[in-house]
Structures are given as C-alpha cells and as structure tokens.
Design a protein around this motif. Structure first.
Motif, PDB file in Angstrom:
ATOM      1  N   ASP A  44       0.826  -1.198   0.000  1.00 47.61           N
ATOM      2  CA  ASP A  44       0.000   0.000   0.000  1.00 47.61           C
ATOM      3  C   ASP A  44       0.865   1.253   0.000  1.00 47.61           C
ATOM      4  O   ASP A  44       1.913   1.299   0.647  1.00 47.61           O
ATOM      5  CB  ASP A  44      -0.905   0.032   1.231  1.00 47.61           C
ATOM      6  CG  ASP A  44      -1.998  -1.021   1.182  1.00 47.61           C
ATOM      7  OD1 ASP A  44      -2.270  -1.546   0.090  1.00 47.61           O
ATOM      8  OD2 ASP A  44      -2.582  -1.315   2.238  1.00 47.61           O
ATOM      9  N   VAL A  45       0.402   2.252  -0.737  1.00 49.85           N
ATOM     10  CA  VAL A  45       1.073   3.540  -0.817  1.00 49.85           C
ATOM     11  C   VAL A  45       0.000   4.613  -0.650  1.00 49.85           C
ATOM     12  O   VAL A  45      -1.082   4.507  -1.232  1.00 49.85           O
ATOM     13  CB  VAL A  45       1.774   3.710  -2.188  1.00 49.85           C
ATOM     14  CG1 VAL A  45       2.396   5.081  -2.323  1.00 49.85           C
ATOM     15  CG2 VAL A  45       2.815   2.633  -2.403  1.00 49.85           C
ATOM     16  N   GLU A  46       0.277   5.622   0.123  1.00 46.19           N
ATOM     17  CA  GLU A  46      -0.670   6.725   0.263  1.00 46.19           C
ATOM     18  C   GLU A  46      -0.846   7.423  -1.084  1.00 46.19           C
ATOM     19  O   GLU A  46       0.096   7.506  -1.877  1.00 46.19           O
ATOM     20  CB  GLU A  46      -0.175   7.727   1.299  1.00 46.19           C
ATOM     21  CG  GLU A  46      -0.162   7.192   2.721  1.00 46.19           C
ATOM     22  CD  GLU A  46       0.298   8.255   3.702  1.00 46.19           C
ATOM     23  OE1 GLU A  46      -0.070   9.438   3.517  1.00 46.19           O
ATOM     24  OE2 GLU A  46       1.006   7.899   4.646  1.00 46.19           O
ATOM     25  N   ARG A  47      -2.054   7.920  -1.327  1.00 43.98           N
ATOM     26  CA  ARG A  47      -2.343   8.574  -2.603  1.00 43.98           C
ATOM     27  C   ARG A  47      -1.325   9.647  -2.956  1.00 43.98           C
ATOM     28  O   ARG A  47      -0.940   9.797  -4.112  1.00 43.98           O
ATOM     29  CB  ARG A  47      -3.732   9.207  -2.582  1.00 43.98           C
ATOM     30  CG  ARG A  47      -4.824   8.239  -2.786  1.00 43.98           C
ATOM     31  CD  ARG A  47      -6.138   8.973  -2.949  1.00 43.98           C
ATOM     32  NE  ARG A  47      -7.216   8.025  -2.892  1.00 43.98           N
ATOM     33  CZ  ARG A  47      -8.462   8.323  -3.147  1.00 43.98           C
ATOM     34  NH1 ARG A  47      -8.795   9.551  -3.446  1.00 43.98           N
ATOM     35  NH2 ARG A  47      -9.396   7.399  -3.077  1.00 43.98           N
ATOM     36  N   LYS A  48      -0.894  10.393  -1.970  1.00 46.87           N
ATOM     37  CA  LYS A  48       0.036  11.491  -2.253  1.00 46.87           C
ATOM     38  C   LYS A  48       1.414  10.988  -2.697  1.00 46.87           C
ATOM     39  O   LYS A  48       2.218  11.770  -3.191  1.00 46.87           O
ATOM     40  CB  LYS A  48       0.165  12.418  -1.043  1.00 46.87           C
ATOM     41  CG  LYS A  48       0.767  11.777   0.189  1.00 46.87           C
ATOM     42  CD  LYS A  48       0.763  12.745   1.349  1.00 46.87           C
ATOM     43  CE  LYS A  48       1.291  12.077   2.609  1.00 46.87           C
ATOM     44  NZ  LYS A  48       1.211  12.959   3.769  1.00 46.87           N
ATOM     45  N   HIS A  49       1.667   9.685  -2.541  1.00 46.65           N
ATOM     46  CA  HIS A  49       2.951   9.116  -2.933  1.00 46.65           C
ATOM     47  C   HIS A  49       2.881   8.245  -4.191  1.00 46.65           C
ATOM     48  O   HIS A  49       3.883   7.655  -4.587  1.00 46.65           O
ATOM     49  CB  HIS A  49       3.537   8.289  -1.788  1.00 46.65           C
ATOM     50  CG  HIS A  49       3.853   9.102  -0.571  1.00 46.65           C
ATOM     51  ND1 HIS A  49       4.778  10.124  -0.568  1.00 46.65           N
ATOM     52  CD2 HIS A  49       3.348   9.061   0.680  1.00 46.65           C
ATOM     53  CE1 HIS A  49       4.828  10.670   0.628  1.00 46.65           C
ATOM     54  NE2 HIS A  49       3.959  10.039   1.412  1.00 46.65           N
ATOM     55  N   VAL A  50       1.709   8.177  -4.831  1.00 44.18           N
ATOM     56  CA  VAL A  50       1.560   7.390  -6.047  1.00 44.18           C
ATOM     57  C   VAL A  50       2.365   8.040  -7.167  1.00 44.18           C
ATOM     58  O   VAL A  50       2.359   9.262  -7.333  1.00 44.18           O
ATOM     59  CB  VAL A  50       0.071   7.271  -6.439  1.00 44.18           C
ATOM     60  CG1 VAL A  50      -0.084   6.619  -7.805  1.00 44.18           C
ATOM     61  CG2 VAL A  50      -0.687   6.471  -5.389  1.00 44.18           C
ATOM     62  N   ARG A  51       3.082   7.185  -7.918  1.00 47.47           N
ATOM     63  CA  ARG A  51       3.924   7.668  -9.015  1.00 47.47           C
ATOM     64  C   ARG A  51       3.519   6.989 -10.312  1.00 47.47           C
ATOM     65  O   ARG A  51       2.917   5.909 -10.288  1.00 47.47           O
ATOM     66  CB  ARG A  51       5.389   7.373  -8.721  1.00 47.47           C
ATOM     67  CG  ARG A  51       5.892   8.018  -7.439  1.00 47.47           C
ATOM     68  CD  ARG A  51       7.331   7.692  -7.172  1.00 47.47           C
ATOM     69  NE  ARG A  51       7.534   6.236  -7.240  1.00 47.47           N
ATOM     70  CZ  ARG A  51       8.705   5.640  -7.111  1.00 47.47           C
ATOM     71  NH1 ARG A  51       9.783   6.335  -6.886  1.00 47.47           N
ATOM     72  NH2 ARG A  51       8.813   4.335  -7.194  1.00 47.47           N
ATOM     73  N   PRO A  52       3.884   7.569 -11.453  1.00 51.30           N
ATOM     74  CA  PRO A  52       3.610   6.909 -12.734  1.00 51.30           C
ATOM     75  C   PRO A  52       4.195   5.488 -12.736  1.00 51.30           C
ATOM     76  O   PRO A  52       5.322   5.261 -12.296  1.00 51.30           O
ATOM     77  CB  PRO A  52       4.331   7.796 -13.750  1.00 51.30           C
ATOM     78  CG  PRO A  52       4.346   9.147 -13.109  1.00 51.30           C
ATOM     79  CD  PRO A  52       4.537   8.872 -11.631  1.00 51.30           C
ATOM     80  N   GLY A  53       3.396   4.556 -13.196  1.00 53.31           N
ATOM     81  CA  GLY A  53       3.817   3.160 -13.219  1.00 53.31           C
ATOM     82  C   GLY A  53       3.300   2.350 -12.050  1.00 53.31           C
ATOM     83  O   GLY A  53       3.321   1.122 -12.082  1.00 53.31           O
ATOM     84  N   ASP A  54       2.835   3.026 -10.987  1.00 49.99           N
ATOM     85  CA  ASP A  54       2.243   2.310  -9.855  1.00 49.99           C
ATOM     86  C   ASP A  54       0.895   1.733 -10.285  1.00 49.99           C
ATOM     87  O   ASP A  54       0.204   2.301 -11.130  1.00 49.99           O
ATOM     88  CB  ASP A  54       2.024   3.245  -8.669  1.00 49.99           C
ATOM     89  CG  ASP A  54       3.295   3.610  -7.943  1.00 49.99           C
ATOM     90  OD1 ASP A  54       4.340   2.975  -8.206  1.00 49.99           O
ATOM     91  OD2 ASP A  54       3.243   4.539  -7.123  1.00 49.99           O
TER      92      ASP A  54
END
Length: 71
Positions: free
Chosen positions: A53-63
């Motif tokens: 899991d990753v917080e929305r604010k840390h989502v990057r292209p390719g996730d």
C-alpha cells in the motif's frame, strides 16, 4: 515500464487475454511488467495482494492502483 506500455495503447480489449493482439486489464499489466522481469499473476485481485500500500500522495507513474466496488 511506461514507455513500453505505451506501445500497446489502442490494442483491443479481449476478456481473459494477455496479448499482444488483445488484452484484458490485468493481462496488459502482466505483459508489460513481465517484459521488465516483474512476474505478476493474471487477475487484479491476485495482483493486488502482492503489492504494498502507498498513500495517494505518494503514487507515481507506473504504480498500480486497485479499488473495490463499482461506484
């Protein structure tokens, strides 16, 4: 990963297909990440349990982004 994935934009949807003439959503992910030595199962539910899991604010292209429900 993104550059390779863009090669398949516009390829028709095919239920249960893992490409390269047709893809379903998880088949597309399997194919693209598989070309980069990242092996994922076919099926979004199976893929989601392997990801952290990753917080929305840390989502990057390719996730990969998974959600539940239809709304």
């Amino acid at each position: 990963v993104l550059t390779y994935a863009e090669n398949y934009l516009g390829v028709p949807y095919g239920f249960g297909s893992m490409g390269t003439k047709t893809f379903d959503c998880s088949g597309y992910v399997c194919h693209v990440y598989g070309k980069h030595d990242i092996v994922l199962p076919h099926g979004s539910a199976s893929q989601s349990v392997l990801c952290k899991d990753v917080e929305r604010k840390h989502v990057r292209p390719g996730d990969l982004v998974f959600f539940s429900g239809r709304k």
